[in-house]
Design an enzyme around this catalytic site. Structure first.
Site, short mmCIF file in Angstrom:
data_model
loop_
_atom_site.label_atom_id
_atom_site.label_comp_id
_atom_site.label_asym_id
_atom_site.label_seq_id
_atom_site.Cartn_x
_atom_site.Cartn_y
_atom_site.Cartn_z
N HIS A 17 0.84 -1.21 0.00
CA HIS A 17 0.00 0.00 0.00
C HIS A 17 0.88 1.26 0.00
O HIS A 17 0.61 2.22 -0.72
CB HIS A 17 -0.90 0.02 1.25
CG HIS A 17 -1.93 -1.06 1.30
ND1 HIS A 17 -2.14 -1.85 2.41
CD2 HIS A 17 -2.84 -1.48 0.37
CE1 HIS A 17 -3.13 -2.68 2.17
NE2 HIS A 17 -3.57 -2.50 0.95
N LYS A 41 -18.10 -6.67 7.48
CA LYS A 41 -16.84 -7.42 7.62
C LYS A 41 -16.37 -7.35 9.05
O LYS A 41 -16.62 -6.37 9.76
CB LYS A 41 -15.78 -6.81 6.70
CG LYS A 41 -15.81 -7.37 5.30
CD LYS A 41 -14.55 -6.99 4.56
CE LYS A 41 -14.57 -7.45 3.10
NZ LYS A 41 -13.45 -6.90 2.34
N ARG A 90 -1.96 -5.84 -8.43
CA ARG A 90 -0.90 -6.84 -8.21
C ARG A 90 -0.85 -7.86 -9.33
O ARG A 90 0.20 -8.28 -9.75
CB ARG A 90 -1.14 -7.56 -6.89
CG ARG A 90 -0.79 -6.74 -5.69
CD ARG A 90 -1.40 -7.29 -4.45
NE ARG A 90 -2.84 -7.17 -4.51
CZ ARG A 90 -3.66 -7.43 -3.51
NH1 ARG A 90 -3.18 -7.87 -2.38
NH2 ARG A 90 -4.96 -7.28 -3.63
N SER A 128 -2.95 -7.96 2.75
CA SER A 128 -3.21 -7.83 4.18
C SER A 128 -3.56 -9.20 4.77
O SER A 128 -3.13 -9.55 5.87
CB SER A 128 -4.37 -6.86 4.42
OG SER A 128 -4.03 -5.58 3.95
P1 ADP Z 1 -9.84 -3.59 -0.65
O1 ADP Z 1 -10.60 -4.42 0.32
O2 ADP Z 1 -10.53 -2.34 -1.06
O3 ADP Z 1 -9.25 -4.34 -1.82
P2 ADP Z 1 -7.15 -3.46 0.37
O4 ADP Z 1 -6.70 -2.83 1.62
O5 ADP Z 1 -6.96 -4.93 0.24
O6 ADP Z 1 -8.65 -3.02 0.23
O7 ADP Z 1 -6.45 -2.79 -0.88
C1 ADP Z 1 -6.55 -1.40 -1.14
C2 ADP Z 1 -5.89 -1.12 -2.48
O8 ADP Z 1 -4.50 -1.42 -2.40
C3 ADP Z 1 -6.42 -1.94 -3.63
O9 ADP Z 1 -6.39 -1.15 -4.80
C4 ADP Z 1 -5.45 -3.08 -3.76
O10 ADP Z 1 -5.41 -3.62 -5.06
C5 ADP Z 1 -4.16 -2.36 -3.40
N1 ADP Z 1 -3.15 -3.27 -2.87
C6 ADP Z 1 -3.28 -4.19 -1.89
N2 ADP Z 1 -2.12 -4.83 -1.67
C7 ADP Z 1 -1.23 -4.31 -2.53
C8 ADP Z 1 0.16 -4.56 -2.83
N3 ADP Z 1 0.84 -5.51 -2.21
N4 ADP Z 1 0.73 -3.83 -3.79
C9 ADP Z 1 0.01 -2.89 -4.45
N5 ADP Z 1 -1.28 -2.61 -4.25
C10 ADP Z 1 -1.89 -3.31 -3.29
#
Ligand code: ADP
Length: 160
Positions: A17, A41, A90, A128
């Site tokens: 992130h 959730k 990703r 995450s």
């Molecule tokens: P959501 O539940 O909205 O997907 P996340 O917290 O999982 O929330 O992800 C928020 C954003 O960050 C999304 O656009 C996701 O694709 C991106 N993201 C999550 N992990 C990574 C990573 N390792 N590298 C780049 N972008 C990521």
């Protein structure tokens, strides 16, 4: 003033992130990392905890605001005066879901567009949920999360 929203669950915020944020921060005058409060959730970290952890990890960066929202992200963007949503990619499966979401958001509010930023390869497998899985068993996640998040994870799982 060019404002963008980087919305997500961020449960918890990872270096993936942070990497996306670092690469877009220069493009906008202000970018808001917006933690989604989803009552359906059951997250590991409360919204307030997630906000604190993101603030700590981004305090060295200018132009970054951390906030939370509930409901439609396009409604939140309007309130904040932002016309761009930032999402990280990703892999191809991310793109399929993100594209649908971007089209839907555009349908809901034609003023709001989405930009996709591809992750750096070293974070392409980081999520995450995977980080939580590893930390819950006492595995090291130092390479994938900011240090404050690592401490918070170990405290949650009482592996310290
Ligand atoms: P959501 O539940 O909205 O997907 P996340 O917290 O999982 O929330 O992800 C928020 C954003 O960050 C999304 O656009 C996701 O694709 C991106 N993201 C999550 N992990 C990574 C990573 N390792 N590298 C780049 N972008 C990521």
């Amino acid at each position: 003033m060019k404002r963008a929203i980087y919305p997500g669950s961020f449960d918890p915020f990872t270096l993936g992130h942070l990497d996306i944020l670092q690469r877009v921060v220069g493009i906008f005058d202000e970018i808001t990392v917006a933690v989604l409060h989803n009552p359906n959730k059951k997250p590991l970290f409360t919204v307030a905890e997630r906000i604190d952890l993101i603030k700590e990890a981004t305090e060295h960066m200018g132009h970054v605001v951390v906030d939370s929202f509930e409901g439609l992200v396009v409604d939140y963007a309007k309130i904040k005066g932002a016309t761009t949503l930032v999402r990280g990619l990703r892999e191809v499966s991310d793109f399929e879901n993100e594209l649908k979401m971007a089209h839907m958001n555009r349908h809901l509010d034609s003023d709001v567009g989405t930009v996709f930023i591809p992750t750096s390869p070293e974070y392409s497998f980081v999520s995450s949920s995977l980080v939580k899985e590893v930390a819950s068993h006492g595995g090291r996640v130092t390479a994938f999360v900011p240090s404050g998040v690592e401490q918070a994870l170990y405290q949650k799982y009482q592996k310290v």
